[in-house]
Design an enzyme around this catalytic site. Structure first.
Site, PDB file in Angstrom:
ATOM      1  N   LYS A 171       0.857  -1.048   0.050  1.00 21.71           N
ATOM      2  CA  LYS A 171      -0.039  -0.051  -0.031  1.00 21.71           C
ATOM      3  C   LYS A 171       0.963   1.234   0.032  1.00 21.71           C
ATOM      4  O   LYS A 171       1.508   1.665   0.840  1.00 21.71           O
ATOM      5  CB  LYS A 171      -0.827   0.093   1.322  1.00 21.71           C
ATOM      6  CG  LYS A 171      -1.805   1.226   1.157  1.00 21.71           C
ATOM      7  CD  LYS A 171      -2.317   1.876   2.207  1.00 21.71           C
ATOM      8  CE  LYS A 171      -1.630   3.118   2.589  1.00 21.71           C
ATOM      9  NZ  LYS A 171      -1.932   4.296   1.617  1.00 21.71           N
ATOM     10  N   GLY A 202      -4.574   3.513  -1.476  1.00 25.44           N
ATOM     11  CA  GLY A 202      -5.832   3.950  -0.646  1.00 25.44           C
ATOM     12  C   GLY A 202      -5.436   4.653   0.486  1.00 25.44           C
ATOM     13  O   GLY A 202      -4.059   4.928   0.906  1.00 25.44           O
ATOM     14  N   GLY A 204      -4.722   5.471   4.440  1.00 24.22           N
ATOM     15  CA  GLY A 204      -4.153   4.852   5.566  1.00 24.22           C
ATOM     16  C   GLY A 204      -5.070   4.177   6.363  1.00 24.22           C
ATOM     17  O   GLY A 204      -5.070   3.085   6.854  1.00 24.22           O
ATOM     18  N   VAL A 207      -7.325   1.107   3.868  1.00 21.02           N
ATOM     19  CA  VAL A 207      -6.465   0.295   3.344  1.00 21.02           C
ATOM     20  C   VAL A 207      -5.245  -0.155   4.155  1.00 21.02           C
ATOM     21  O   VAL A 207      -5.121  -1.276   4.565  1.00 21.02           O
ATOM     22  CB  VAL A 207      -6.105   0.481   1.913  1.00 21.02           C
ATOM     23  CG1 VAL A 207      -5.070  -0.331   1.336  1.00 21.02           C
ATOM     24  CG2 VAL A 207      -7.306   0.690   1.003  1.00 21.02           C
ATOM     25  N   GLY A 208      -4.832   0.731   4.881  1.00 20.40           N
ATOM     26  CA  GLY A 208      -3.428   0.688   5.853  1.00 20.40           C
ATOM     27  C   GLY A 208      -4.035  -0.045   6.973  1.00 20.40           C
ATOM     28  O   GLY A 208      -3.429  -1.316   7.287  1.00 20.40           O
ATOM     29  N   GLU A 246       9.485   2.034  10.769  1.00 19.26           N
ATOM     30  CA  GLU A 246      10.443   3.220  10.458  1.00 19.26           C
ATOM     31  C   GLU A 246       9.709   4.469  10.741  1.00 19.26           C
ATOM     32  O   GLU A 246       8.953   4.858   9.604  1.00 19.26           O
ATOM     33  CB  GLU A 246      11.118   2.800   9.058  1.00 19.26           C
ATOM     34  CG  GLU A 246      11.848   1.541   8.780  1.00 19.26           C
ATOM     35  CD  GLU A 246      13.343   1.472   9.640  1.00 19.26           C
ATOM     36  OE1 GLU A 246      13.668   2.685   9.987  1.00 19.26           O
ATOM     37  OE2 GLU A 246      13.725   0.331   9.777  1.00 19.26           O
ATOM     38  N   GLU A 380       9.066  16.930  14.915  1.00 20.99           N
ATOM     39  CA  GLU A 380       9.596  16.833  13.604  1.00 20.99           C
ATOM     40  C   GLU A 380       8.554  17.836  12.702  1.00 20.99           C
ATOM     41  O   GLU A 380       7.650  17.702  12.769  1.00 20.99           O
ATOM     42  CB  GLU A 380       9.151  15.329  13.030  1.00 20.99           C
ATOM     43  CG  GLU A 380       9.614  14.908  11.548  1.00 20.99           C
ATOM     44  CD  GLU A 380       9.509  13.616  11.269  1.00 20.99           C
ATOM     45  OE1 GLU A 380       8.203  13.116  11.366  1.00 20.99           O
ATOM     46  OE2 GLU A 380      10.252  12.741  11.010  1.00 20.99           O
TER      47      GLU A 380
HETATM   48  P1  NAD Z   1       2.095   8.912   7.350  1.00 19.16           P
HETATM   49  O1  NAD Z   1       2.152   8.197   8.647  1.00 19.16           O
HETATM   50  O2  NAD Z   1       1.071   9.926   7.043  1.00 19.16           O
HETATM   51  O3  NAD Z   1       1.771   7.945   6.301  1.00 19.16           O
HETATM   52  C1  NAD Z   1       2.666   7.111   5.963  1.00 19.16           C
HETATM   53  C2  NAD Z   1       1.914   5.682   5.445  1.00 19.16           C
HETATM   54  O4  NAD Z   1       0.832   4.964   6.100  1.00 19.16           O
HETATM   55  C3  NAD Z   1       1.014   6.204   4.148  1.00 19.16           C
HETATM   56  O5  NAD Z   1       0.847   5.053   3.092  1.00 19.16           O
HETATM   57  C4  NAD Z   1      -0.544   6.205   4.940  1.00 19.16           C
HETATM   58  O6  NAD Z   1      -1.606   6.060   3.845  1.00 19.16           O
HETATM   59  C5  NAD Z   1      -0.396   5.122   5.891  1.00 19.16           C
HETATM   60  N1  NAD Z   1      -1.240   5.124   7.052  1.00 19.16           N
HETATM   61  C6  NAD Z   1      -1.347   6.294   7.680  1.00 19.16           C
HETATM   62  N2  NAD Z   1      -2.309   6.244   8.636  1.00 19.16           N
HETATM   63  C7  NAD Z   1      -2.491   4.740   8.804  1.00 19.16           C
HETATM   64  C8  NAD Z   1      -3.089   3.808   9.742  1.00 19.16           C
HETATM   65  N3  NAD Z   1      -3.810   4.121  10.801  1.00 19.16           N
HETATM   66  N4  NAD Z   1      -2.952   2.589   9.470  1.00 19.16           N
HETATM   67  C9  NAD Z   1      -2.029   2.024   8.225  1.00 19.16           C
HETATM   68  N5  NAD Z   1      -1.445   2.892   7.532  1.00 19.16           N
HETATM   69  C10 NAD Z   1      -1.564   4.291   7.924  1.00 19.16           C
HETATM   70  O7  NAD Z   1       3.489   9.521   6.883  1.00 19.16           O
HETATM   71  P2  NAD Z   1       3.988  10.437   5.640  1.00 19.16           P
HETATM   72  O8  NAD Z   1       3.571  11.700   6.023  1.00 19.16           O
HETATM   73  O9  NAD Z   1       3.669   9.680   4.511  1.00 19.16           O
HETATM   74  O10 NAD Z   1       5.554  10.390   5.904  1.00 19.16           O
HETATM   75  C11 NAD Z   1       6.101  11.318   6.477  1.00 19.16           C
HETATM   76  C12 NAD Z   1       6.528  10.519   7.743  1.00 19.16           C
HETATM   77  O11 NAD Z   1       7.452   9.256   7.552  1.00 19.16           O
HETATM   78  C13 NAD Z   1       7.595  11.403   8.739  1.00 19.16           C
HETATM   79  O12 NAD Z   1       7.208  11.256  10.005  1.00 19.16           O
HETATM   80  C14 NAD Z   1       8.962  10.749   8.413  1.00 19.16           C
HETATM   81  O13 NAD Z   1       9.897  10.738   9.350  1.00 19.16           O
HETATM   82  C15 NAD Z   1       8.673   9.399   8.253  1.00 19.16           C
HETATM   83  N6  NAD Z   1       9.717   8.328   7.590  1.00 19.16           N
HETATM   84  C16 NAD Z   1      10.280   7.577   8.353  1.00 19.16           C
HETATM   85  C17 NAD Z   1      11.334   6.942   7.699  1.00 19.16           C
HETATM   86  C18 NAD Z   1      12.398   5.886   8.401  1.00 19.16           C
HETATM   87  O14 NAD Z   1      12.748   5.037   7.446  1.00 19.16           O
HETATM   88  N7  NAD Z   1      12.282   5.897   9.454  1.00 19.16           N
HETATM   89  C19 NAD Z   1      11.508   7.156   6.144  1.00 19.16           C
HETATM   90  C20 NAD Z   1      10.824   7.950   5.591  1.00 19.16           C
HETATM   91  C21 NAD Z   1       9.756   8.634   6.206  1.00 19.16           C
END
Ligand code: NAD
Length: 473
Positions: A171, A202, A204, A207-208, A246, A380
């Site tokens: 996803k 989809g 988060g 679908v997540g 991560e 962050e």
């Molecule tokens: P986000 O958490 O909003 O979304 C990440 C993914 O998770 C998306 O695919 C989203 O649809 C899904 N998601 C959201 N809520 C969910 C839930 N309740 N259940 C399952 N899936 C869900 O993050 P973002 O805004 O896309 O990315 C930025 C964040 O990612 C920052 O905090 C960044 O530090 C982190 N990040 C970490 C690493 C690492 O390796 N540690 C690498 C890149 C980004």
């Protein structure tokens, strides 16, 4: 216009189940709609997991050579389509095209290559006296990725899971669906058996969340915010899945008093500003000796002021846009909070850079007079915003570096490598880079504390997708 209206399920592009919706794909530089994408439902997840479960017995028993063969074809396919991939990433997240080509696609190809090398050498079975320890694929892996380095995450997670013998449901981020679709086409062309790789787009929360809660999924590998990572673990808990997280970071760069100040500050600012500050390991807190503080702030401000921010499609652009409106507003809000809490703007500040009236452009911003208890030093921001913090001595610097909820990465600059290593040993973070060293993709990558659980990359990353079995006698 892109039409991302189908999911890749069981080896074929398939219309979504009833009840899904369509979402717009927006180019953050023009804020124009450049396509539409289908947003899946729990039913789409059911179909994808069913396909992955059916494919698991055969794929989990394939030889190392068969897996290498598929991964090498995927790598060749990505290499052949690297310009398509770079254009898609630049359009969906506003990354400068030069960065998309070299860093986004370049790193993704390097990740695939690293997985191939790891798989060639990985010991799936090791003797233990007269007994044996076997490493076996854990099952169906749910892979959830973020938008900031979208292809790097997709390539790394999918390739590592397949190398382990897992089948997958991916996803990708709803903000960056295009590169993942091209990747799915490449996997299809590479001849992955039906059901081994599945893609559902989809939200988060829909679908997540369904993927995390699904009984057929043995493990979720998640990259994203700490907020969503907690939800992932919660939803996965009732089915006792393995969860690899991560998550976010607030990484310090400690500039020691014997460092070359100009080089250390410039390197730190450039590492942060790349990709508009939207990098989980970005050095967002710069810690400098109090008696060199003014010089450091001056150098940082000059570097930020000299960056060329602008149209991502222009080959000379160094910093593109923030990738989506919600994130843009968060960055602007955080810059406002920094000012309200008493930090001094040494470069940049609120609003867009001069000459850019439209598009999600933020100003490369350097905050001086920052205390580590201010919001801009604790949360962050995920934008081109640096907090420069003074320290008194080495112990004070290490205490400030560790005074954070996060623990993803850290950086140390020093004229004495042995001293930098001693400081590195005292920092609570998953990686510490010394004097701007570039990363080695075979090393473990992951976080302490609220930055996550588990490690990606190399043999450590492959082991995450494996169960461990003791065969006794
Ligand atoms: P986000 O958490 O909003 O979304 C990440 C993914 O998770 C998306 O695919 C989203 O649809 C899904 N998601 C959201 N809520 C969910 C839930 N309740 N259940 C399952 N899936 C869900 O993050 P973002 O805004 O896309 O990315 C930025 C964040 O990612 C920052 O905090 C960044 O530090 C982190 N990040 C970490 C690493 C690492 O390796 N540690 C690498 C890149 C980004």
């Amino acid at each position: 216009m892109y039409h991302a209206d189908k999911f890749y399920l069981n080896g074929a592009w398939t219309a979504p189940a009833a009840g899904g919706t369509l979402a717009e794909i927006v180019n953050p530089a023009t804020e124009a709609v450049i396509g539409t994408m289908a947003m899946g439902t729990a039913e789409d997840v059911d179909r994808a997991v069913e396909a992955a479960c059916s494919a698991f017995p055969a794929w989990s028993e394939t030889s190392r050579e068969a897996r290498l063969d598929l991964l090498e074809r995927i790598l060749a396919g990505c290499t052949a389509r690297k310009e398509d991939l770079a254009m898609a990433i630049s359009a969906e997240i506003g990354a400068p095209i030069s960065l998309a080509r070299t860093a986004h696609v370049g790193l993704a190809l390097a990740q695939l290559d690293m997985v191939v090398k790891t798989l060639r050498e990985f010991a799936f079975e090791t003797p233990h006296g007269s007994n044996t320890v076997r490493r076996e694929p854990i099952g169906v892996a749910g892979l959830i990725t973020a938008w900031n380095w979208p292809l790097v995450m997709v390539c790394n997670k999918v390739a590592t899971a397949l190398a382990a013998g897992c089948t997958v449901v991916l996803k990708p981020s709803e903000i960056a669906p295009l590169d993942a679709r091209i990747f799915a086409e490449i996997v299809h062309e590479a001849g992955a058996p039906a059901g081994v790789f599945n893609l559902v787009q989809g939200a988060g929360q829909v679908v997540g969340a369904a993927l995390c809660a699904h009984r057929g999924v043995a493990m979720v590998s998640f990259t994203g915010s700490t907020r969503a990572g907690i939800e992932v673990a919660r939803n996965a808990a009732p089915t006792v899945k393995r969860v690899a997280q991560e998550l976010g970071g607030k990484s310090p760069l400690i500039v020691l008093d014997d460092a070359d100040l100009g080089t250390a500050v410039k390197t730190g600012v450039m590492q942060l500003m790349m990709n508009s500050g939207q990098t989980c390991v970005a050095p967002t807190r710069m810690l400098v000796p109090r008696d060199r503080y003014d010089d450091a702030v001056g150098i940082a401000a000059a570097v930020a002021n000299g960056l060329k921010v602008g149209d991502p499609s222009d080959a000379g652009t160094q910093v593109g846009t923030i990738s989506n409106r919600q994130q843009y507003e968060k960055v602007q809000r955080m810059i406002g909070i920094g000012i309200e809490e008493g930090a001094r703007v040494a470069a940049g500040g609120p609003g867009r850079p001069d000459g850019l009236a439209h598009g999600l452009y933020a100003r490369p911003t350097i905050f001086a007079d920052v205390r580590n208890d201010m919001t801009i030093a604790r949360e962050e921001i995920f934008g081109p915003v640096l907090a420069v913090i003074p320290y008194d001595d080495e112990d004070d610097a290490i205490a400030i570096a560790n005074d954070t909820d996060y623990g993803l990465a850290a950086y140390v600059a020093s004229g004495d490598t042995a001293r930098a290593r001693r400081v590195a040993a005292r920092i609570r973070a998953g990686s510490v880079r010394i004097n701007g060293a570039s990363t080695d993709l075979s090393l473990p990558f992951g976080g302490y504390k609220a930055s996550g659980n588990g490690r990606e990359n190399g043999a450590h990353g492959l082991a995450e997708f494996l169960e461990c079995k003791a065969v006794i006698g």
